[in-house]
Design a protein around this motif. Structure first.
Motif, short mmCIF file in Angstrom:
data_model
loop_
_atom_site.label_atom_id
_atom_site.label_comp_id
_atom_site.label_asym_id
_atom_site.label_seq_id
_atom_site.Cartn_x
_atom_site.Cartn_y
_atom_site.Cartn_z
N ILE A 27 -4.96 -2.51 -2.54
CA ILE A 27 -3.80 -3.33 -2.16
C ILE A 27 -2.53 -2.64 -2.65
O ILE A 27 -1.54 -2.52 -1.91
N HIS A 28 -2.56 -2.17 -3.87
CA HIS A 28 -1.35 -1.54 -4.43
C HIS A 28 -1.05 -0.22 -3.73
O HIS A 28 0.11 0.10 -3.47
N VAL A 29 -2.09 0.54 -3.42
CA VAL A 29 -1.89 1.78 -2.66
C VAL A 29 -1.26 1.44 -1.31
O VAL A 29 -0.31 2.10 -0.85
N GLY A 30 -1.78 0.38 -0.68
CA GLY A 30 -1.25 -0.03 0.62
C GLY A 30 0.20 -0.46 0.54
O GLY A 30 1.02 -0.11 1.41
N PHE A 31 0.58 -1.21 -0.50
CA PHE A 31 1.98 -1.62 -0.66
C PHE A 31 2.89 -0.41 -0.82
O PHE A 31 3.99 -0.36 -0.27
N ILE A 219 -1.12 2.71 8.10
CA ILE A 219 -2.21 2.98 7.15
C ILE A 219 -2.07 2.06 5.94
O ILE A 219 -3.05 1.54 5.40
N GLY A 220 -0.84 1.83 5.51
CA GLY A 220 -0.60 0.93 4.37
C GLY A 220 -1.13 -0.47 4.62
O GLY A 220 -1.79 -1.06 3.77
N ILE A 221 -0.86 -1.02 5.81
CA ILE A 221 -1.30 -2.39 6.08
C ILE A 221 -2.82 -2.47 6.17
O ILE A 221 -3.43 -3.45 5.74
N PHE A 222 -3.45 -1.39 6.67
CA PHE A 222 -4.92 -1.41 6.72
C PHE A 222 -5.53 -1.28 5.32
O PHE A 222 -6.59 -1.86 5.04
N LEU A 223 -4.89 -0.56 4.44
CA LEU A 223 -5.36 -0.52 3.06
C LEU A 223 -5.20 -1.90 2.40
O LEU A 223 -6.05 -2.31 1.60
N ILE A 224 -4.12 -2.60 2.74
CA ILE A 224 -3.94 -3.95 2.20
C ILE A 224 -5.05 -4.87 2.73
O ILE A 224 -5.61 -5.67 1.98
N TYR A 225 -5.38 -4.76 4.03
CA TYR A 225 -6.51 -5.54 4.56
C TYR A 225 -7.78 -5.29 3.73
O TYR A 225 -8.49 -6.21 3.35
#
Length: 457
Positions: A27-31, A219-225
């Motif tokens: 989540i933090h990587v995605g943010f 890519i960020g939003i998919f990491l948050i998912y």
């Protein structure tokens, strides 16, 4: 451990939580990726730095007092004093807060809550990009990450919290406990902070400031998912023996419980996570008329809307509730932006705050009369309890303290960067060495090429 079965159960529980925490790190990587993708090139280093420094600041403060708040505050101050006995076992110097062969769960359980704290801080961070001072953001990160959100967790997420007992508040996967409070907090800060230069035309018409890098944002939003899916797993308590909970619950051993210790399954929440994600994506695509970035964020807002009751909804309910939440959050975002001239740079208030608030209220009607927890004597889920809970999360613990602290920072001149710095870019203002080194090497390259291509006389 008395027996191989107990040893296996203990090791499984320890490893299960540890794995969920690793997933939640995404989540933090995605943010980080989302915010860099959304910000303009001149602010990239600053955007990354303020997100990275959230990690040590919130971790250390959460270790020293955030974790203690969760255990000491469930009934404080409205229905009792501090639970000093439970709090004492979670003070920094307690035996369980460090290497201890006799305790295998406190560290990973603490870490799961800590990752929630980072998430709360990062939600606020996205709203304020390109114009807040780093030091001001870090103060807010500590307050939302180690004080305010953990108070609301003690009240509405702890199995003995007063909101659960007396209001019938139910928020299994944190529509309000993480998202409504963080969205409300972000709204409190941006109300004082003001919009980015150029966000509004002279007649007050809002302008879109498009993302710098759509690929990085996606890519960020998919990491948050992905991290959010891990968060769902982290909200489940594996392999619990009901009769062992102080005799307060009777029953057999369950393979998993929700955060309130009621039986659930990973299978059930997987249905609902994916159906609410899909409902959010489809509605966001329709309501935004195919806007790519609202569509991506709509998947997240859909899950957030349905999260309060995703342990109890039917999958079709989860999908429809997600769609309704996304529709309302999208409309609210543009109404607030136009009406109050507020600049929420990544739509975090809508995606997290409005969607979370709406999800709590909807759960009160859809789940009316269902048990809020397995403990006898607790109020059942009801519309009034959920609505009051939503107000407490969004306004009481989110918007209000953020607004007051931001006002104090503004009065002291330490909230917003100067206009010339905003126009020049925060990367140069706060990272001279990095920018100077880039400029120097570019000049060196130009000089080398100039000499190399000069024809011989």
């Amino acid at each position: 451990m008395d027996g191989n079965l107990n040893a296996l159960t203990t090791i499984f529980t320890e490893f299960y939580y540890w794995v969920t925490v690793v997933f939640m790190f995404l989540i933090h990587v995605g943010f980080c990726m989302y915010e860099v993708g959304a910000s303009r090139r001149r602010n990239h280093m600053h955007t990354l730095m303020k997100n990275v420094m959230v990690i040590p600041l919130v971790t250390v403060t959460f270790f020293f007092f955030g974790w203690w708040i969760y255990w000491a505050f469930p009934m404080f101050p409205f229905f009792g004093g501090l639970d000093l006995e439970a709090g004492a076992a979670n003070l920094p110097w307690a035996d369980t807060m460090g290497p201890n062969a006799g305790d295998r769960i406190t560290g990973v359980f603490w870490a799961a809550f800590l990752l929630f704290s980072w998430t709360a801080a990062s939600i606020v961070s996205g709203s304020v990009i390109e114009r807040i001072r780093s030091s001001a953001l870090w103060v807010h990160a500590v307050l939302i990450g180690s004080v305010w959100w953990i108070i609301d967790a003690a009240w509405g997420w702890h199995y003995g919290g007063w909101m659960v007992q007396y209001l019938g508040y139910h928020d299994a996967y944190a529509s309000g406990v993480i998202h409504a409070i963080a969205g409300g907090y972000a709204l409190g800060v941006i109300t004082v902070l003001g919009p980015r230069i150029g966000k509004f035309a002279a007649d007050g018409t809002p302008r879109d400031i498009p993302p710098h890098n759509p690929w990085m944002l996606t890519i960020g939003i998919f990491l948050i998912y992905t991290g959010f899916w891990g968060f769902y797993a982290a909200c489940n308590v594996p392999l619990i023996s009901a009769e062992a909970i102080g005799g307060q619950i009777t029953g057999v051993t369950w393979t998993a419980t929700n955060i309130y210790l009621a039986p659930t399954t990973l299978s059930g929440i997987t249905f609902n996570f994916l159906m609410s994600l899909s409902g959010g994506l489809m509605m966001a695509y329709v309501v935004s008329r195919g806007d790519a970035f609202w569509t991506f964020s709509g998947g997240l807002a859909g899950v957030i809307t349905a999260s309060a009751g995703n342990d109890l909804y039917h999958p079709i309910q989860a999908m429809l509730i997600a769609a309704v939440g996304v529709f309302l959050a999208y409309k609210l975002h543009y109404w607030v932006e136009k009406k109050f001239k507020l600049d929420d740079a990544v739509g975090a208030v809508a995606v997290h705050g409005y969607a979370g608030f709406i999800g709590l209220v909807i759960a009160g009607f859809v789940l009316w009369g269902a048990p809020s927890s397995p403990f006898e004597g607790y109020a059942t889920i009801n519309p009034l309890g959920q609505f009051v809970g939503a107000l407490i999360m969004f306004f009481g613990l989110g918007f209000l303290p953020a607004f007051i602290v931001a006002k104090m920072q503004a009065a002291a001149g330490v909230l917003r960067i100067p206009e010339e710095v905003e126009l020049q870019g925060l990367d140069y203002a706060e990272h001279h060495a990095y920018e100077d080194a880039k400029a120097e090497i570019i000049e060196a390259d130009k000089a080398y090429l100039a000499n190399k291509i000069t024809p011989a006389e």
